[in-house]
Design a protein around this motif. Sequence first.
Motif, PDB file in Angstrom:
ATOM      1  N   MET A 155      39.720 -15.418  40.936  1.00 40.03           N
ATOM      2  CA  MET A 155      39.439 -13.990  40.786  1.00 40.03           C
ATOM      3  C   MET A 155      39.320 -13.570  39.321  1.00 40.03           C
ATOM      4  SD  MET A 155      41.589 -12.050  43.794  1.00 40.03           S
ATOM      5  CE  MET A 155      43.168 -12.763  43.333  1.00 40.03           C
ATOM      6  N   GLY A 156      40.050 -14.227  38.442  1.00 43.69           N
ATOM      7  CA  GLY A 156      40.002 -13.861  37.030  1.00 43.69           C
ATOM      8  C   GLY A 156      39.005 -14.635  36.206  1.00 43.69           C
ATOM      9  N   LEU A 157      38.308 -15.611  36.823  1.00 38.98           N
ATOM     10  CA  LEU A 157      37.432 -16.506  36.063  1.00 38.98           C
ATOM     11  C   LEU A 157      36.256 -15.765  35.436  1.00 38.98           C
ATOM     12  CD1 LEU A 157      36.859 -19.430  35.256  1.00 38.98           C
ATOM     13  CD2 LEU A 157      35.583 -19.697  37.396  1.00 38.98           C
ATOM     14  N   LEU A 158      35.483 -15.048  36.243  1.00 39.54           N
ATOM     15  CA  LEU A 158      34.300 -14.367  35.703  1.00 39.54           C
ATOM     16  C   LEU A 158      34.667 -13.212  34.770  1.00 39.54           C
ATOM     17  CD1 LEU A 158      31.750 -14.385  38.646  1.00 39.54           C
ATOM     18  CD2 LEU A 158      31.776 -15.787  36.585  1.00 39.54           C
ATOM     19  N   PRO A 159      35.659 -12.365  35.098  1.00 36.41           N
ATOM     20  CA  PRO A 159      36.041 -11.332  34.116  1.00 36.41           C
ATOM     21  C   PRO A 159      36.454 -11.922  32.778  1.00 36.41           C
ATOM     22  CG  PRO A 159      36.952 -10.791  36.261  1.00 36.41           C
ATOM     23  CD  PRO A 159      36.357 -12.158  36.393  1.00 36.41           C
ATOM     24  N   GLY A 160      37.220 -13.014  32.811  1.00 41.12           N
ATOM     25  CA  GLY A 160      37.621 -13.638  31.548  1.00 41.12           C
ATOM     26  C   GLY A 160      36.447 -14.197  30.779  1.00 41.12           C
TER      27      GLY A 160
END
Length: 475
Positions: free
Chosen positions: A197-202
């Motif tokens: 879930m945090g991969l693309l925002p990061g």
Amino acid sequence: MLALIAIANVSWYLWGHEGSVGMTPHVPARNGADQVVQVAMTIAVDHRAMPLFAVLFGYGMVQFYRSRLDRGMEPRIVRAMMRRRHWAMLLLGLLHAALLFYGDILGAYAVAGLLMVWIFFGRRTRTLVIWIGVLVALMLLFALFSILSAISLVFFAPPEVIGSMESGSFGMGLVRDYAYGQPYLVSILARLAIWTMGLLPGALLLTPVSILVGWVAARHRVLDEPRRHTRLLARVAVGGIAIGWLGGVPDALLIVGAIPLPEAVGWAFSGLNSLAGIACGIGYAAAFGLLAVRLEGRAPARTTSGPDLDPGSETSSGASSGAGSGSGSGNGPPDKAARRERRREAAAADAARAPALRAYGIPSSTQARDPGAASTGASAARTGGLVRALSAVGQRSLTFYLLQSLLLAPLMADWGLGLGVHLSTAGAVGIALLVGLLSLPLAAWMDSRSVRGPAEMLLRRLTYGRLDPQGPRQP
């Protein structure tokens, strides 16, 4: 520098605590020491370590590309190797998140690298600078929008709306409990879901600016030849760190209750803190460049340009040298008109170069040692052991980054010793410092025996494949 990563990450292991502190990774403070540590981390560490290493990651991309071109490899082959390297990092990040730490940064760096190399790597330096400005402006607008939205909700939203937002919020405490308060096999699935879930925002929101800054700096060899750029490094270090620390103050005041905002709008300053963190990470990178000059015991030295890559390289090299050469026959600093003219000439030369040479940057310079360096040689010798240990850690940074998780996760998780449920912020940071300091003697021992980092060896093997059979044997 890796100690900053350990300190920034350790709060994510503190499971079993009631509630969380706004949008920060911290758990509620138990005493004054916890509050002091949380304030210091919010101002100087949180949201700052990841941009710092993103700058260095971007800088390393250009170094990797340049070194292979210097060995006579074709640009398209090197680009293929870079893609393999980033896919390998994504795989390592997935395994790291699943097995140990859901806050892994390798995956975000890998995705950002895959996309940004494809879109920007061969573009003009001026284009990169423009996009840095565009992205910073967008982040600033988001930060202002977040603050105004929070104020509007506090003053104009009905109390029941605020109450429903608080009751429906998904706090960081639940994330930590899923990741480290469950049996190991169950926690693997939880960590994978959180990481995904945090991969693309990061990758798309938090790292592009820092990577682009790293590319621009590497094209001008700012950290390769820091003695040529001490004035620039000093300005960036002071300005970046000052902006970063000041930008963290509102979140720090929110943590200690000096700004009385409801928990439902604890995200009010998160955009501002993230943007300030990028400035601070860039400032930290510049400060480490200055530290390298000081530890080497050398004063700034004048340089002469190396061999030209193309007709425009000399102009580009001269423009990157900064102050120190006159605009005319004198030796004084150039006036504004001369600086503008040099920038125009450098931009024109950069535009005329092939994309492969733009990504390469300026040629190296023959560095003249300052006569006063001999007087500081004793100082450099006295700090030689520490410098060698720090250098050894840097050469094995991926190994020691993963080692931190290999030590902290079993110490903190319920499936290990379970210390995370008992420790508060101050105690956890103390353990993180010990883990970071442990890297120094271990790295020095490995360096003294010419033992390479196992993670670096694996990444090299996955990167080179058959494209460059000699690659994995290179230091």
